[in-house]
Design a protein around this motif. Structure first.
Motif: not given
Ligand SMILES: C[S@@+](CC[C@H](N)C(=O)[O-])C[C@H]1O[C@@H](n2cnc3c(N)ncnc32)[C@H](O)[C@@H]1O
Ligand code: SF4
Length: 349
Positions: A235-236, A254-255, A260-261, A193-194
């Protein structure tokens, strides 16, 4: 010490290992010492004040690193990553980076750091030609962070380092977070989230059984699938194509456009089949796998006067004999020599 037997002409075909994998990436450990004591890497009870690290004369000099790197490039290497230990403890590192980036054939020079000294070095690293940086950061919770850095770290320093790297233009910055069940797995959404929407890409790494000293337990591994579900529920996420063959992280966007992750799943989804990485320890030994039980010294023949052709022949021979696929075998059998795996701080991650 292996003796170079066959000379390799400069334009010789690039070697493939015993499983057909080319040599494309070289990770260079420039420093075996570290200013952290992450328990999963260098537990402080083992790496105490009287632990014997390498003497500076035992480490490869910059000149020796450059000479060997040119020979690795001849053998097919295109991407370099400087690591350690903590690479920013090595004096004058930007000088080395400048010289490495000017080797013809080198397409990318990256650095992995714990980030605690990054704020003061970010601008000069960028100016020297560094292309990319990865900062290791396991949690934003100060207590968890302190525990995971062995009590040595400064969370604020690392965050400032990331900020200075961003300002210096070292984008996109990647963050590596090693996740251990019961230690920091409750903080993964804070981390995601950060950095959502900042351009910084967080990559969650499964806790690996590298070395012999970190008391690895399978029960401490949090499978990436579980983290993907947990973060995706908040977060989808949608899968992204990999950037290149052999990329170790599985990427997800993240849609809602928040960036991105990535997930690095060496334990639950091994990626040995595409592995094109060689590792050079700070004292000049070549390791063909992160989980290798032994390396082969390139420094010794180099210091004994071997020619470039002889050293190239040795590199070709060592890579040609490579059949490592430890992570794929881990699930089905206990690899031989398991008790003597090389330590990660020594060859770099
Ligand atoms: C060995 S460190 C060297 C560079 C630098 N000191 C740093 O921490 O970024 C390279 C990477 O290996 C990761 N690492 C170390 N031990 C690990 C383990 N047991 N499992 C998974 N990753 C590990 C670290 O988190 C770090 O991202
Ligand atoms: S992971 Fe990096 S920062 Fe932590 S002890 Fe190992 S080398 Fe040092």
């Amino acid at each position: 010490m292996p003796n170079p037997q066959v000379l390799v002409p400069i334009n010789a075909p690039r070697p493939r290992d015993a499983l057909g994998r080319p040599l494309r990436d070289l990770r260079i450990s420039v420093m075996d010492r570290c200013n952290f004591r992450c328990p999963y890497c260098m537990p402080r009870e083992q790496y105490h004040e009287s632990y014997r690290f390498l003497k500076s004369t035992e480490r490869l000099s910059f000149e020796e690193i450059l000479r060997l790197t040119r020979l690795f490039v001849r053998a097919g290497v295109r991407k370099l990553r400087l690591t350690g230990g903590e690479p920013l403890l090595r004096h004058n590192l930007p000088d080395l980076i400048g010289d490495l980036t000017s080797i013809p054939g080198v397409e990318d020079v990256a650095l992995t750091t714990n980030g605690v000294l990054l704020a003061r070095h970010a601008a000069e690293l960028k100016a020297a030609g560094l292309n990319r940086i990865t900062v290791s950061l396991d949690s934003l919770d100060p207590e968890v962070f302190a525990r995971m850095s062995g009590g040595f770290g400064g969370l604020e320093d690392v965050l400032e380092g990331i900020e200075q790297a961003r300002r210096a233009g070292l984008a996109p910055i990647k963050l590596n977070a090693v996740i251990q069940r019961g230690v920091n797995d409750h903080t993964v959404c804070d981390l995601a989230g950060h950095f959502r929407g900042t351009g910084v890409i967080v990559r969650f790494i499964e806790y690996m059984d590298v070395g012999n000293r970190n008391h690895w337990e399978a029960g401490r591994v949090v499978p990436s699938k579980e983290l993907l579900e947990r973060i995706g529920a908040r977060w989808p996420l949608a899968p992204l194509e990999r950037n290149y063959r052999g990329e170790v992280a599985r990427r997800y966007a993240f849609t809602d456009g928040g960036g991105e992750v990535g997930f690095i799943s060496s334990v639950t989804q091994p990626f040995c089949g595409d592995c094109s990485r060689a590792r050079l320890s700070s004292d000049g030994s070549l390791y063909t796998c992160l989980f290798a039980t032994h390396g082969s010294s390139l420094r010794d023949p180099l210091r004994a006067g071997a020619s470039d052709e002889e050293l190239s022949a040795l590199i070709h021979r060592l890579w040609g004999a490579r059949a490592d696929r430890y992570s794929e075998l881990r699930a089905t059998q206990r690899p031989a020599g398991d008790q003597h795996k090389v330590e990660m701080y020594y060859i770099g991650g």
